[in-house]
Design a protein around this motif. Structure first.
Motif, PDB file in Angstrom:
ATOM      1  N   PRO A  66      -0.192  -9.715  22.222  1.00  0.00           N
ATOM      2  CA  PRO A  66      -1.109  -8.723  21.650  1.00  0.00           C
ATOM      3  C   PRO A  66      -0.594  -7.933  20.451  1.00  0.00           C
ATOM      4  CG  PRO A  66      -0.143  -7.902  23.671  1.00  0.00           C
ATOM      5  CD  PRO A  66       0.359  -9.304  23.511  1.00  0.00           C
ATOM      6  N   LEU A  67       0.587  -8.279  19.937  1.00  0.00           N
ATOM      7  CA  LEU A  67       1.113  -7.539  18.782  1.00  0.00           C
ATOM      8  C   LEU A  67       2.241  -8.328  18.135  1.00  0.00           C
ATOM      9  CD1 LEU A  67       3.442  -4.612  19.938  1.00  0.00           C
ATOM     10  CD2 LEU A  67       3.054  -6.717  21.225  1.00  0.00           C
ATOM     11  N   SER A  68       2.614  -7.886  16.950  1.00  0.00           N
ATOM     12  CA  SER A  68       3.797  -8.418  16.290  1.00  0.00           C
ATOM     13  C   SER A  68       4.961  -7.524  16.688  1.00  0.00           C
ATOM     14  CB  SER A  68       3.600  -8.408  14.769  1.00  0.00           C
ATOM     15  OG  SER A  68       4.781  -8.813  14.118  1.00  0.00           O
ATOM     16  N   TYR A  69       5.967  -8.085  17.343  1.00  0.00           N
ATOM     17  CA  TYR A  69       7.022  -7.256  17.928  1.00  0.00           C
ATOM     18  C   TYR A  69       8.398  -7.645  17.399  1.00  0.00           C
ATOM     19  CZ  TYR A  69       7.866 -11.290  20.984  1.00  0.00           C
ATOM     20  OH  TYR A  69       8.150 -12.539  21.462  1.00  0.00           O
ATOM     21  N   LYS A  70       9.356  -6.729  17.575  1.00  0.00           N
ATOM     22  CA  LYS A  70      10.725  -6.971  17.141  1.00  0.00           C
ATOM     23  C   LYS A  70      11.503  -7.774  18.172  1.00  0.00           C
ATOM     24  CE  LYS A  70      11.409  -2.875  14.211  1.00  0.00           C
ATOM     25  NZ  LYS A  70      12.215  -1.627  14.042  1.00  0.00           N
ATOM     26  N   ARG A  71      11.365  -7.377  19.436  1.00  0.00           N
ATOM     27  CA  ARG A  71      12.110  -8.028  20.512  1.00  0.00           C
ATOM     28  C   ARG A  71      11.488  -7.662  21.848  1.00  0.00           C
ATOM     29  NH1 ARG A  71      15.606  -4.223  22.922  1.00  0.00           N
ATOM     30  NH2 ARG A  71      15.629  -2.243  21.762  1.00  0.00           N
ATOM     31  N   ILE A  72      11.822  -8.424  22.873  1.00  0.00           N
ATOM     32  CA  ILE A  72      11.428  -8.078  24.239  1.00  0.00           C
ATOM     33  C   ILE A  72      12.520  -7.180  24.803  1.00  0.00           C
ATOM     34  CG2 ILE A  72      11.024  -8.953  26.571  1.00  0.00           C
ATOM     35  CD1 ILE A  72       9.838 -11.457  25.309  1.00  0.00           C
ATOM     36  N   SER A  73      12.155  -5.944  25.081  1.00  0.00           N
ATOM     37  CA  SER A  73      13.164  -4.977  25.519  1.00  0.00           C
ATOM     38  C   SER A  73      13.319  -4.929  27.038  1.00  0.00           C
ATOM     39  CB  SER A  73      12.809  -3.579  24.997  1.00  0.00           C
ATOM     40  OG  SER A  73      11.494  -3.217  25.361  1.00  0.00           O
ATOM     41  N   SER A  74      12.330  -5.405  27.786  1.00  0.00           N
ATOM     42  CA  SER A  74      12.436  -5.439  29.242  1.00  0.00           C
ATOM     43  C   SER A  74      11.500  -6.514  29.776  1.00  0.00           C
ATOM     44  CB  SER A  74      12.074  -4.080  29.848  1.00  0.00           C
ATOM     45  OG  SER A  74      12.269  -4.074  31.249  1.00  0.00           O
ATOM     46  N   ARG A  77       6.416   2.418  15.810  1.00  0.00           N
ATOM     47  CA  ARG A  77       5.297   3.302  16.128  1.00  0.00           C
ATOM     48  C   ARG A  77       4.145   3.052  15.145  1.00  0.00           C
ATOM     49  NH1 ARG A  77       5.720   7.847  19.008  1.00  0.00           N
ATOM     50  NH2 ARG A  77       7.988   7.814  18.661  1.00  0.00           N
ATOM     51  N   GLY A  78       2.925   2.954  15.681  1.00  0.00           N
ATOM     52  CA  GLY A  78       1.766   2.736  14.843  1.00  0.00           C
ATOM     53  C   GLY A  78       1.392   1.280  14.647  1.00  0.00           C
ATOM     54  N   GLY A  82       0.293  -0.247  27.904  1.00  0.00           N
ATOM     55  CA  GLY A  82       0.788   1.098  28.115  1.00  0.00           C
ATOM     56  C   GLY A  82       1.575   1.668  26.947  1.00  0.00           C
ATOM     57  N   HIS A  83       1.700   3.022  26.954  1.00  0.00           N
ATOM     58  CA  HIS A  83       2.516   3.803  26.008  1.00  0.00           C
ATOM     59  C   HIS A  83       1.943   3.840  24.597  1.00  0.00           C
ATOM     60  CE1 HIS A  83       5.393   3.916  29.223  1.00  0.00           C
ATOM     61  NE2 HIS A  83       5.600   2.612  29.176  1.00  0.00           N
ATOM     62  N   GLN A  84       0.642   3.654  24.446  1.00  0.00           N
ATOM     63  CA  GLN A  84       0.051   3.660  23.115  1.00  0.00           C
ATOM     64  C   GLN A  84       0.108   5.060  22.487  1.00  0.00           C
ATOM     65  OE1 GLN A  84      -3.772   1.401  22.825  1.00  0.00           O
ATOM     66  NE2 GLN A  84      -3.449   1.045  25.018  1.00  0.00           N
ATOM     67  N   SER A  85       0.262   5.098  21.162  1.00  0.00           N
ATOM     68  CA  SER A  85       0.230   6.386  20.458  1.00  0.00           C
ATOM     69  C   SER A  85      -1.203   6.905  20.395  1.00  0.00           C
ATOM     70  CB  SER A  85       0.809   6.245  19.051  1.00  0.00           C
ATOM     71  OG  SER A  85       0.073   5.300  18.292  1.00  0.00           O
ATOM     72  N   GLY A  90      -5.676  -0.533  19.940  1.00  0.00           N
ATOM     73  CA  GLY A  90      -4.839   0.661  19.876  1.00  0.00           C
ATOM     74  C   GLY A  90      -3.609   0.445  19.023  1.00  0.00           C
ATOM     75  N   TYR A  91      -2.642   1.394  19.172  1.00  0.00           N
ATOM     76  CA  TYR A  91      -1.461   1.405  18.323  1.00  0.00           C
ATOM     77  C   TYR A  91      -0.219   1.712  19.170  1.00  0.00           C
ATOM     78  CZ  TYR A  91      -5.123   1.762  14.802  1.00  0.00           C
ATOM     79  OH  TYR A  91      -6.244   1.531  14.042  1.00  0.00           O
ATOM     80  N   VAL A  92       0.880   1.100  18.809  1.00  0.00           N
ATOM     81  CA  VAL A  92       2.134   1.266  19.546  1.00  0.00           C
ATOM     82  C   VAL A  92       2.601   2.715  19.483  1.00  0.00           C
ATOM     83  CG1 VAL A  92       4.601   0.676  19.552  1.00  0.00           C
ATOM     84  CG2 VAL A  92       2.880  -1.114  19.238  1.00  0.00           C
ATOM     85  N   GLY A  93       3.132   3.201  20.598  1.00  0.00           N
ATOM     86  CA  GLY A  93       3.690   4.549  20.645  1.00  0.00           C
ATOM     87  C   GLY A  93       4.723   4.652  21.745  1.00  0.00           C
ATOM     88  N   SER A  94       4.973   5.873  22.205  1.00  0.00           N
ATOM     89  CA  SER A  94       5.923   6.097  23.308  1.00  0.00           C
ATOM     90  C   SER A  94       5.396   7.212  24.208  1.00  0.00           C
ATOM     91  CB  SER A  94       7.312   6.430  22.773  1.00  0.00           C
ATOM     92  OG  SER A  94       7.254   7.555  21.907  1.00  0.00           O
ATOM     93  N   THR A  95       4.061   7.256  24.381  1.00  0.00           N
ATOM     94  CA  THR A  95       3.474   8.265  25.263  1.00  0.00           C
ATOM     95  C   THR A  95       3.819   7.960  26.711  1.00  0.00           C
ATOM     96  OG1 THR A  95       1.400   7.011  25.311  1.00  0.00           O
ATOM     97  CG2 THR A  95       1.573   8.782  23.686  1.00  0.00           C
ATOM     98  N   GLY A  96       3.604   8.954  27.558  1.00  0.00           N
ATOM     99  CA  GLY A  96       4.036   8.807  28.941  1.00  0.00           C
ATOM    100  C   GLY A  96       5.525   9.052  28.999  1.00  0.00           C
ATOM    101  N   LEU A  97       6.195   8.314  29.846  1.00  0.00           N
ATOM    102  CA  LEU A  97       7.641   8.438  29.950  1.00  0.00           C
ATOM    103  C   LEU A  97       8.258   7.175  29.395  1.00  0.00           C
ATOM    104  CD1 LEU A  97       7.664  10.142  33.420  1.00  0.00           C
ATOM    105  CD2 LEU A  97       8.502  11.137  31.303  1.00  0.00           C
TER     106      LEU A  97
END
Length: 396
Positions: free
Chosen positions: A216-224, A250-251, A288-291, A310-317
């Motif tokens: 669902p997005l263009s990403y840098k890496r799989i972090s988990s 972000r964004g 999850g964690h969308q801005s 939506g857009y990438v963010g770090s909402t929530g925890l």
């Protein structure tokens, strides 16, 4: 080393006259509101690692959980299942409360059942097995070729399946291995191929719709990565992560992984700003964690694969900007990477197909034998083969 889960609950209950309450998780209640109800400091939650905080957001309204209260109404301990494999455990330890994740201890049985239809498939299966999900799964397997509304009194079904059981009640989704539906004397068969989890008929023809999602997005890496249940040898505890995290700036734009209907847009515990989409064939995706969300995105809205949501963010925890992608099949969390990457080939070929057809013929004889040899006026169960998951160590 102590034995745990509900057996531990029952032992404590008998020794100290503490009642074990089995109840359904209320709609609208979160893990934090549960802590507030028992005056437990929210620091317990905010001090958790990111994966554990996300697990707290997986609590599903209507699912059973198991609670023990002290005589003064304070919490002694609670077990809250968040998947078929893992549960949350909050317990009183001296003057404070502790949190841990534990594997779920369940019985599992393999069963073959043959049922004459007198009213409806759903009613007959519910009465014979007490398993409401079994009929839904059966209908899904035959959805492209059988009209269950045409079934009449005297028609027959036979099913071989595996089911988890917790406290005498079906737990999680049934796993149908083989099934036969007879309508007006014509028999339809489906057999599960364990290598690809797809269903075929006795000739090896595929009858499972192959449904694949896009990343669902263009990403840098799989972090988990996705983890159902894993014992961490250093931390000495169980960990689970019911999704895949894609690190991205972000964004960065987030797109729908597949066609479907938006069923949730808003805040969802540790997932922060979250969108959930219901897709065909029992699939559901969580972002999850969308801005922020796409302007105008609302519950009930239809979306197509690739539509902006939506857009990438770090909402929530969240420890940094990323997208948490969760994928669920009939309510069961599955590894997202298994459904966004196409397999090398679709369907059975060569030796694999010949072996599958030979095994299907043997199963047909078994299913037909049950139907033929037994009284067609009542449901018939073959012997259950039962296994019990290991009870694991727990400090108390």
């Amino acid at each position: 080393m102590h034995r745990v889960i509900l057996i531990l609950f029952l032992i404590i209950s008998s020794l100290f006259s503490i009642e074990v309450k089995e109840t359904k998780w209320p709609a609208g209640e979160s893990f934090l509101t549960f802590l507030n109800k028992y005056s437990i400091p929210q620091k317990l939650y905010f001090d958790l690692e990111k994966e554990d905080r996300e697990l707290c957001s997986e609590i599903t309204a209507g699912n059973y959980f198991y609670l023990m209260e002290n005589e003064d109404g304070t919490l002694n301990q609670v077990l809250i299942p968040v998947s078929e494999e893992i549960q949350l455990h909050v317990y009183k330890d001296k003057d404070s409360y502790k949190f841990e994740t534990l594997p779920i201890s369940y019985r599992e049985y393999n069963e073959t059942i043959a049922i004459p239809i007198n009213t409806s498939v759903s009613n007959e299966l519910q009465e014979a097995t007490g398993n409401a999900a079994l009929a839904a799964n059966l209908k899904s397997i035959f959805s492209t070729s059988v009209n269950f509304r045409r079934m009449q009194k005297g028609d027959f079904i036979a099913i071989e399946y595996t089911q988890k059981e917790l406290l005498g009640r079906p737990f999680g989704q049934p796993d149908i291995k083989a099934a036969m539906v007879e309508i007006s004397g014509r028999k339809y068969y489906r057999f599960k191929n364990e290598k690809d989890d797809k269903y075929y008929d006795q000739t090896g023809k595929a009858f499972t719709k192959y449904y694949f999602f896009r990343i669902p997005l263009s990403y840098k890496r799989i972090s988990s990565r996705f983890t159902k249940k894993r014992w961490h040898p250093v931390l000495k505890r169980y960990r689970a992560h019911l999704g895949t995290d894609f690190a991205a700036p972000r964004g960065r734009k987030i797109y729908a992984a597949g066609d479907g209907r938006v069923i949730f847009v808003g805040r969802r515990g540790g997932y922060g700003n979250c969108t959930i989409i219901q897709h065909p064939n029992g699939y559901r995706t969580l972002y999850g964690h969308q801005s922020r969300f796409k302007a105008g995105l609302r519950r009930g809205q239809r979306v197509k694969k690739g539509d902006l949501i939506g857009y990438v963010g770090s909402t929530g925890l969240s420890s940094g900007p990323h997208l948490h992608l969760g994928v669920y099949k009939n309510g069961r969390a599955i590894n997202p990477l298994k459904v966004i990457r196409k397999p090398e080939h679709i369907g059975l070929k060569g030796k694999e197909k010949k072996t599958f057809i030979a095994n299907a013929k043997k199963t047909i004889q078994e299913l037909d034998g049950v139907v033929k040899d037994e009284n067609r006026s009542k449901a018939t169960k073959l012997d259950r083969i039962v296994s019990t998951s290991e009870l694991l160590p727990r400090k108390i």
